[in-house]
Design a protein around this motif. Structure first.
Motif, PDB file in Angstrom:
ATOM      1  N   CYS A 189      -7.421   3.107   7.393  1.00 15.44           N
ATOM      2  CA  CYS A 189      -7.369   3.524   6.153  1.00 15.44           C
ATOM      3  C   CYS A 189      -7.145   2.170   5.358  1.00 15.44           C
ATOM      4  N   ALA A 190      -6.461   1.216   5.447  1.00 16.91           N
ATOM      5  CA  ALA A 190      -6.074   0.322   4.563  1.00 16.91           C
ATOM      6  C   ALA A 190      -7.288  -0.652   4.227  1.00 16.91           C
TER       7      ALA A 190
ATOM      8  N   ARG B 239     -12.572  -0.193  -1.568  1.00 12.26           N
ATOM      9  CA  ARG B 239     -12.543   0.452  -2.936  1.00 12.26           C
ATOM     10  C   ARG B 239     -11.680  -0.259  -3.948  1.00 12.26           C
ATOM     11  N   GLN B 240     -11.156  -1.466  -3.536  1.00 10.70           N
ATOM     12  CA  GLN B 240     -10.161  -2.090  -4.556  1.00 10.70           C
ATOM     13  C   GLN B 240      -8.930  -1.232  -5.047  1.00 10.70           C
ATOM     14  N   THR B 241      -8.418  -0.541  -4.065  1.00 10.88           N
ATOM     15  CA  THR B 241      -7.172   0.167  -4.476  1.00 10.88           C
ATOM     16  C   THR B 241      -6.252  -0.046  -3.380  1.00 10.88           C
TER      17      THR B 241
ATOM     18  N   ALA C 150       0.807  -1.096  -0.109  1.00 10.03           N
ATOM     19  CA  ALA C 150      -0.082  -0.166  -0.222  1.00 10.03           C
ATOM     20  C   ALA C 150       0.748   1.253   0.070  1.00 10.03           C
ATOM     21  N   ARG C 151       0.412   2.452  -0.290  1.00  7.90           N
ATOM     22  CA  ARG C 151       1.059   3.579  -0.409  1.00  7.90           C
ATOM     23  C   ARG C 151       0.075   4.760   0.067  1.00  7.90           C
TER      24      ARG C 151
END
Length: 452
Positions: free
Chosen positions: A420-421, A427-429, A391-392
């Motif tokens: 947040c993750a 949202r599939q991001t 993740a970023r």
């Protein structure tokens, strides 16, 4: 070899043949003792080779502790009812077919178990008959200094005042019963009778972010665990040093106190048990002391680290005694303090504020270690360590800005990233959105009654 052992959690194969042979030997020995016409030592049963096939837990225990015949028979007497409930009743019936009492053999009935349970008197009769000289020579088997009692392996149940001590039941610790019968030892379950629960972690020292002075003091605790026995024996300081080591971890929530305790256990190969203070105080008079004594005895035998979280609930500044309930509560706290001072191991107490701890007890700590909120540089490191590799953060929200602007604990930062993750995954991001980060920070501040 020093007779000291502790049941391991590693599973070993249980060979029923080994237990059959052990019980057959015990049965033959009791028959030999009960038969008044077989006083000849020529007919005395001989211990068979119990090492049949793969090494069984019972065989390994016998070899490691180098049990002599009397110690082995004592162990088998305590184990027999767990394997064959009617073991002793069958033997007695064979020698008293018309019924009758046999006080020399000892034994008691349990509240649930319907078979005869062996006592210290049973053991003395089986091992020495009515030979007073031989019986007296065996009293050391029931001494608190014998490794059976010292390591909490096998001991006599307490009896009512005025009754012979050896009329108490032979108690084999449940861990050893489980080990000999299943080949494994389960962690004790949290309950009113055992007010503690094992805690562990998959994290490493590198995952802990603390100031250098705090880390240095933690390393000192590691050194005590590793070298205490040498200091006490080889350096001959045992008579001068108080038993054990008592440490206070103090600082705001989420700063790494519990994680540090679990890492100390992980890196010194000791299990860590967190004491549930809500279960310590019992409404039944005497039960609190009994449960605590059991906990500390087990912790001593197994080299556990005991961790008291939110310790000021019990070790805080005492208030005026107003009624009998207050007096009894103070009595329980005094008993707990006594057990902690007598405990020959590591006890860690955690509190949010050092000033919350009663000064009378604070003097007894060997170390008091401060866990402060992380500074900006430490918060940056925490953000970087906690972010998932896959993740970023959104580009308009650099991690340096988050670390410098928001004063958060390590636990709070981890909570925010998890929040947040999960939003990002929904949202599939793989991008942690700015709005979610801000919302996560707001929620953490809200817990503490602060505004963003």
């Amino acid at each position: 070899m020093t007779k000291s052992t502790s049941p391991q959690t590693t599973a070993f194969p249980v060979r029923p043949t080994t237990l059959y042979l052990a019980l057959d030997f015990l049965r033959a020995f009791v028959h030999w003792r009960l038969n008044p016409t077989t006083g000849s030592t020529d007919l005395r049963p001989v211990l068979p080779d119990l090492n049949v096939g793969a090494v069984a837990p019972l065989t390994q225990f016998i070899v490691e502790t180098q049990l002599d015949e009397a110690e082995l028979l004592l162990l088998l007497l305590a184990l027999a009812p767990h394997l064959q409930p009617g073991f002793f009743d069958t033997l007695i019936r064979e020698h008293l077919p018309d019924g009758g009492d046999f006080p020399e053999f000892g034994g008691v009935r349990g509240s649930n178990h319907r078979g005869l349970l062996p006592t210290g008197e049973t053991a003395l009769f089986v091992l020495a008959g009515n030979d007073l000289e031989k019986r007296l020579a065996l009293y050391d088997l029931f001494s608190p200094e014998h490794f059976f009692a010292r390591e909490r392996i096998l001991y006599l149940e307490d009896v009512k005042p005025g009754e012979p001590r050896l009329s108490g039941r032979l108690i084999l610790d449940p861990d050893y019963v489980e080990l000999f019968t299943t080949g494994r030892v389960s962690a004790p379950a949290l309950s009113m009778n055992f007010p503690a629960q094992r805690i562990r972690t998959d994290m490493e020292w590198e995952d802990l972010v603390l100031p250098a002075p705090t880390f240095t003091q933690i390393r000192d605790i590691e050194h005590w665990i590793q070298h205490y026995d040498t200091l006490r024996t080889d350096w001959q300081m045992g008579q001068r040093l108080k038993p054990g080591y008592r440490v206070l971890f103090y600082g705001p929530p989420g700063t790494g106190k519990t994680l540090t305790a679990t890492l100390l256990g992980k890196y010194t190969n000791r299990e860590v048990y967190r004491v549930d203070l809500s279960l310590v105080v019992s409404k039944y008079i005497g039960e609190t002391e009994k449960n605590l004594a059991n906990l500390f005895d087990k912790a001593h035998a197994k080299n556990w680290i005991l961790f008291f979280d939110e310790a000021d609930a019990l070790f805080g500044k005492r208030t005026e005694t107003r009624d009998a309930h207050d007096r009894y509560a103070n009595q329980e706290v005094a008993f707990l303090l006594q057990k902690i001072e007598e405990f020959d191991g590591l006890v860690i107490l955690a509190s949010n504020l050092k000033s919350n701890i009663d000064p009378a007890f604070a003097r007894r700590f060997q170390a008091m270690i401060h866990f402060p909120l992380p500074n900006a540089a430490e918060r940056l490191l925490l953000w970087q360590k906690c972010l998932p590799p896959s993740a970023r953060l959104a580009p308009e929200l650099p991690v340096e800005q988050l670390a410098g602007r928001y004063e958060l604990s390590g636990a709070a930062i981890l909570n925010i990233i998890q929040f947040c993750a999960l939003r990002a995954l929904s949202r599939q991001t793989d991008v942690l959105a700015t709005a979610d980060v801000v919302e996560g920070i707001r929620l953490e501040f809200q817990k503490e009654g602060k505004l963003v």
